[in-house]
Design an enzyme around this catalytic site. Structure first.
Site, PDB file in Angstrom:
ATOM      1  CG  HIS A 173     -25.812 -10.051 -16.482  1.00 39.23           C
ATOM      2  ND1 HIS A 173     -26.632 -10.816 -15.692  1.00 39.23           N
ATOM      3  CD2 HIS A 173     -24.539 -10.365 -16.124  1.00 39.23           C
ATOM      4  CE1 HIS A 173     -25.881 -11.566 -14.899  1.00 39.23           C
ATOM      5  NE2 HIS A 173     -24.614 -11.304 -15.142  1.00 39.23           N
ATOM      6  CD  GLU A 228     -29.464 -10.199 -17.847  1.00 37.22           C
ATOM      7  OE1 GLU A 228     -29.609  -9.548 -16.801  1.00 37.22           O
ATOM      8  OE2 GLU A 228     -28.980 -11.337 -17.875  1.00 37.22           O
ATOM      9  CG  HIS A 269     -30.397  -9.836 -13.286  1.00 39.59           C
ATOM     10  ND1 HIS A 269     -29.208 -10.261 -13.796  1.00 39.59           N
ATOM     11  CD2 HIS A 269     -30.139  -9.353 -12.047  1.00 39.59           C
ATOM     12  CE1 HIS A 269     -28.261 -10.056 -12.901  1.00 39.59           C
ATOM     13  NE2 HIS A 269     -28.787  -9.513 -11.822  1.00 39.59           N
ATOM     14  CD  GLU A 294     -33.408 -13.293 -13.804  1.00 37.61           C
ATOM     15  OE1 GLU A 294     -33.384 -12.910 -14.987  1.00 37.61           O
ATOM     16  OE2 GLU A 294     -32.413 -13.691 -13.176  1.00 37.61           O
TER      17      GLU A 294
HETATM   18 ZN    ZN Z   1     -28.723 -11.104 -15.635  1.00 40.54          ZN
END
Ligand code: ZN
Length: 1096
Positions: free
Chosen positions: A794, A797, A891, A976
């Site tokens: 992504h 990010e 992420h 994350e």
């Molecule tokens: Zn992500």
């Protein structure tokens, strides 16, 4: 109703009992209270049927007294014993007397007014008993009789809070009756007025009633009454009445017709002016908040100031996918994509469809999302592809067959492993962007050969800042030696940033391909970023900030002449996107990862900014990166990014934007700093096309706003959502890492594949060199377990890239720990899964307009090459029985704090579902918990409490789930990292910076080393303490026993200020019962809690 034997006994008995009861009522004892209420009940039961007119009023009267003395507890017992029904029956029989006894009616309503709010089913019971009309008729006959009016209204207020009742009462003219009762300022009967307004407010929640009120022109009446109270209630004694009037307006404006009537009646100006006058009095905040809510709802919706919401840049795909968002985008006739939609918003649907955030658990649908298909929770048995097809991937795993024959161990640097093939440059680059610098600066100096940047200039010490308006010797030097060109001092970050080199960066940019064919480089990427040493605290929210911002927005409508509406930057006019007349700020974002589409000056110091959507898409706006110049020092600038899409943001919870000042950089402080004041994030009046909102109508965009004063004249500043990390930066870091490699390190860099945009996707192999070519050494070398890491699928990010940088630097480092780690594993790393998205300033997608982390189940080699080939690598490894020990995809998380992991567990998933399944038979090793557990012990930013190991259906095509299910990798994770900061551990209360992110990446490596020791059977016994994962596990289990809490929700504290994101009508929400539905067997009830509480 059962009539006891003694019911027919002399009334004197009843009376004497009641007298005794009254005496006892003075006692507060709970048991006595219970007995007394039981007696009251009994009394009512016995007398209820008898209906002897003479005694009934006495009973009711005494009941009322008793309830008054006993308080809520007695009422509760009365309700639980079925007292409501009896009272309603009594009301009905009493109404059949003619003429009805006023006294009895008064008493009955007084009792009902006390009982009603305590009985959740009161509304239904009243309707079923036919009591609604009794009260309405009584009211009609007694409009001039305040004594009876009040209890009637109190009862009606409770009736009306039931939505079915509200419709039926409206039909019987109750709305009109209420409008007869309420009126302009008067000191008389204020309590009556208050109840009437509450009743009216409840009635107007029904769309039919709201329409009725609009049709009879009651909106201007309400506004008039509100103004009258506002003017006359100078001591603010009647705040609740004023709030009641606003409550009526609030409900009427839930319908489109109501909003129109409100605007026609000049409602915006009226509420704006009254609210402004209320601002100095803090106790009037509820009025201001409700006014603000109404005004936001009624603010006419606009379309975004764009020709189309499709991304301004377009990339021709090799083929258009058969279905999905991109196909839809291609097949749309022009002009249908961004029609203003005045439909009423559906707040419920909104909450359920905001699944944009990676791994974000949907609060509403979460339980529906848990995977319940056991077959999908077990690793797939059969290989997904024939080995013949996978064999070509062998070339990426040379280390598995490497024998180092002919390798010179004495001079290891000489013989090496193929370096990345030098990318060929294909366009000329200007560096850096500097359109904002005064002419003396080298504005967009051509790259080839003639750069005038003083490469050897040293950074200035922190203490000596340049004189205002002058940067080093630049100005004078430039004027005196005009023909030599300006000299810009470049901060030398080489010592501080071993992996950064401006020249190399520019070299890297030359081979980076962007859809808009960028030819400029942003200063921050060029100079580099040295993390500041000071702490950056999570910002405390200023009271009333959202309100203030919203009022400023409303002023645009009220004072339209104050609004400049001047477009100062517009990528849709590609020939000359920038307006430069010296009056406005200058914007630019035509560089890698930049994505500003348009800037509009709305007031002297205020700008609306529109972000570009992801390429080949019409939405996904959150990430931003742009340049600003031409600023006035000390002026209070306000920036509004007006097309954000997420329904909430950490910008509401203390996160600040990032700013990079070129003047500061030249002054020796090349760094991104958290900045901006009065930051908030709220729903605005720009309508979101249903096409860009997953088919939902009536959606709006969100505004992220921040204020900012600039410290330097002639500065060029950059703003970003998070610390930028471009694809060219990655390539530069990889080259520098290669150059810093020591002989102990085995490093191979391959290009896994080319992206749609023509960029290479790097694949790294890192492990330790064998000490010799002895059999033992080579055997150990080849058989090391694999660890597979990836990041940045992504593009928005960027924190994931900084964590990856930390991991890479640690792995390439010289510490003994790093060496042990390399000796323990072979690392396979794809540091950027979506280079095209990063290059082109996308937030979420690749050039195919799709979220690549939803393509892992069946990636297309043409449309999702990086995913297809990365998955193939893993399939190859599985096929040769070398599936990785750990897979982790890095992420960033925009809505939660800290760093945490999502993993996959069969058992933990099954436990969350209702599949009674043979769950005890399910065998599962707890090993998937070990790594996160170790991380929580060693990495300060990591929080075990935020981890989750549940497999969701909506995530079945993500890397984590596919690698777990299809490759059988037990330790398959998403890691994350917060974009905001931490609320636990050493960094509690601080915003996260690149230092902490890189540290996280390094700690991840350290944790892998511990994991290695734990997975070695001999060591296991000595590390029993780590296996308290068991108890840890049980703890978590306890936490999740309620199915609705199996994932941790955004556990954000509430503010002093009521934050309201939902300034849209809740119109569609309401189930409007139609007439046929209102007959007596309709038992659903929706009594309002607040209504009940308000009455007690
Ligand atoms: Zn992500």
């Amino acid at each position: 109703i059962i009539k006891p034997a003694w019911a027919s006994h002399a009334p004197t008995l009843t009376l004497s009992i009641l007298e005794r009861l009254n005496g006892e009522a003075m006692l507060a004892d709970a048991e006595i209270a219970r007995q007394i209420t039981a007696k009251i009940l009994h009394l009512i039961q016995t007398q209820g049927e008898n209906t002897k007119p003479l005694y009934l009023p006495n009973v009711v009267n005494n009941t009322q007294h008793l309830l008054t003395v006993g308080g809520g507890r007695r009422v509760g017992v009365l309700v639980s014993k079925g007292g409501t029904g009896i009272l309603l029956q009594m009301l009905l029989s009493a109404s059949k007397e003619w003429p009805p006894s006023e006294e009895l009616m008064l008493q009955l309503h007084s009792v009902l007014a006390k009982v009603g709010p305590k009985d959740r089913k009161f509304g239904v019971k009243a309707r079923l008993n036919g009591a609604l009309n009794v009260t309405v008729n009584l009211l009609k006959q007694n409009l001039q009789n305040p004594k009876l009016l009040l209890p009637c209204l109190q009862v009606l207020r409770v009736y009306s809070s039931n939505s079915v009742n509200a419709v039926s009462l409206g039909k019987n003219g109750l709305v009109e009756l209420m409008f007869k009762i309420i009126g302009p300022f008067s000191k008389k009967n204020t309590s009556l007025l208050k109840v009437a307004l509450d009743t009216l407010g409840a009635l107007l929640k029904s769309k039919t009633n709201a329409r009725r009120a609009v049709d009879r022109a009651h909106v201007p009446v309400l506004l008039y009454i509100y103004q009258d109270w506002h003017r006359n209630d100078t001591r603010h004694r009647h705040m609740l009445i004023r709030k009641g009037i606003l409550g009526c307006l609030k409900n009427i404006t839930n319908i489109k017709l109501g909003r129109r009537a409100f605007l026609d009646a000049d409602g915006m100006r009226i509420l704006y002016n009254t609210s402004t006058e209320c601002l100095p009095v803090r106790t009037l905040d509820p009025l201001i908040n409700t006014s603000s809510l109404i005004m936001r709802k009624c603010f006419p919706k606009n379309r975004l100031p764009l020709p189309t919401i499709k991304s301004v840049f377009h990339h021709q795909l090799p083929h258009i996918p058969a279905g999905g968002p991109v196909a839809q985008l291609y097949s749309q006739p022009p002009g249908v994509d961004d029609v203003v939609d005045e439909s009423d918003d559906n707040e419920d649907a909104e909450a359920e469809n905001d699944t944009e955030n990676e791994e974000d658990k949907d609060l509403h649908a979460q339980n529906d999302d848990i995977e319940t298909d056991i077959s999908k929770l077990r690793p797939r048995e059969t290989p997904s592809r024939p080995f013949e097809e996978l064999k070509i991937y062998e070339r990426f795993f040379l280390e598995l067959s490497e024998d180092f024959q002919g390798f010179n161990f004495d001079n290891p640097k000489a013989a090496v492993i193929d370096p990345v093939t030098a990318p060929k440059s294909h366009c000329s680059i200007t560096v850096p962007t500097a359109q904002g610098l005064p002419p003396k600066y080298p504005t967009t100096a051509p790259l080839q050969g003639e750069r005038h940047l003083a490469k050897d200039a040293r950074p200035r010490p922190e203490t000596s800042s340049p004189a205002p308006g002058r940067v080093g010797g630049v100005e004078e030097g430039a004027e005196e030696d005009g023909d030599e060109g300006a000299v810009l001092e470049v901060p030398d970050t080489a010592l501080l940033l071993p992996l950064h080199d401006p020249d190399l960066y520019v070299e890297m940019v030359k081979s980076t391909r962007s859809v808009p064919q960028y030819s400029q480089v942003a200063y921050p990427d060029y100079f580099g970023h040295v993390a500041p040493t000071f702490r950056e605290h999570i910002l405390e929210r200023v009271y009333g900030v959202q309100r203030t911002k919203i009022f400023q927005d409303i002023e645009r409508l009220i004072h339209p002449n104050d609004i400049l509406d001047k477009v100062v930057y517009d990528l849709d006019i590609q020939s000359s996107p920038v307006v430069d007349d010296g009056e406005s700020l200058k914007f630019n974002s035509q560089f890698e990862s930049g994505n500003l589409r348009k800037a509009i000056q709305v007031r002297r110091y205020e700008y609306d900014l529109v972000l570009n959507s992801d390429i080949n898409s019409n939405h996904y706006h959150q990430w931003f990166y742009f340049e600003v110049s031409g600023m006035c020092v000390g002026a209070p600038y306000r920036f509004n990014i007006i097309n954000c899409e997420k329904s909430n943001s950490q910008f509401n919870y203390g996160m600040q934007v990032l700013m990079y000042s070129v003047q500061e950089a030249i002054g020796g402080r090349p760094r991104w700093v958290r900045t901006g004041a009065d930051i908030c994030y709220y729903k605005n009046h720009f309508s979101r096309s249903s096409i860009a909102a997953g088919g939902q109508k009536g959606k709006s965009y969100y505004t992220m706003t921040f204020s900012m004063t600039f410290n330097h004249k002639d500065d060029v500043c950059y703003f970003a959502y998070h610390y930028p990390y471009t694809y060219s930066t990655l390539k530069m870091h990889l080259q520098k890492l290669e150059a810093l490699r020591t002989p102990q390190v085995y490093l191979r860099q391959d290009i896994l594949c080319e992206t749609l945009g023509g960029n290479g996707c790097p694949l790294l192999t890192i492990t330790a060199m064998p000490e010799s070519t002895s059999n033992d050494q080579i055997c150990q070398f080849r058989n090391r377990p694999l660890v597979f890491l990836s990041a940045r699928v992504h593009p928005g990010e960027t924190n994931a890239s900084w964590v990856m940088k930390g991991t890479l630097e640690f792995l390439m480092g010289t510490s003994p720990l790093a060496q042990s780690l390399r000796e323990a594993y072979i690392f396979k790393i794809v540091p950027m899964l979506n280079p095209d998205g990063v290059v082109n300033g996308n937030h979420r997608c690749s050039l195919s307009g799709e979220d690549l982390n939803r393509q892992w189940q069946s990636p297309s080699p043409e449309l999702h090459p990086t995913i297809y080939h990365t998955k193939s690598l893993l399939q190859y490894l599985t096929a040769i029985q070398r599936a990785p020990l750990v897979f982790c995809d890095y992420h960033g998380h925009s809505r939660k704090k800290n760093v945490f992991m999502y993993g996959c567990s069969l058992k933990e998933t099954v436990w969350q579902t209702n599949i009674s399944a043979t769950s005890c038979d399910l065998h599962e090793d707890l090993g998937y918990r070990t790594l996160p557990k170790i991380l929580s012990q060693i990495a300060p930013a990591f929080s075990m409490a935020s981890c989750s190991f549940v497999v969701e259906r909506s995530k079945e095509a993500t890397a984590r789930v596919v690698v777990w299910r299809e490759m059988g990798v037990q330790r398959s994770y998403t890691m994350e990292s917060t974009l905001c900061g931490c609320d636990q551990g050493k960094y509690k209360g601080l915003q996260i910076g690149t230092r902490e992110l890189e540290e996280m990446g390094a700690q991840f490596c350290v944790a892998l080393l511990r994991l290695k020791r734990l997975t070695c059977p001999l060591e296991l016994r000595n590390h029993a303490h780590l296996l308290d994962v068991e108890s840890d596990f049980i703890e978590t289990r306890c936490k999740v026993t309620s199915p609705s809490t199996y994932v941790l929700e955004d556990e954000e504290h509430s503010f002093m200020e009521e934050v309201d994101y939902s300034a849209e009508s809740g119109d569609e929400l309401e189930h409007e019962p139609d007439v046929a539905d209102t007959h007596d067997n309709h038992l659903s009830d929706s009594e309002s809690n607040s209504q009940r509480d308000a009455l007690t």
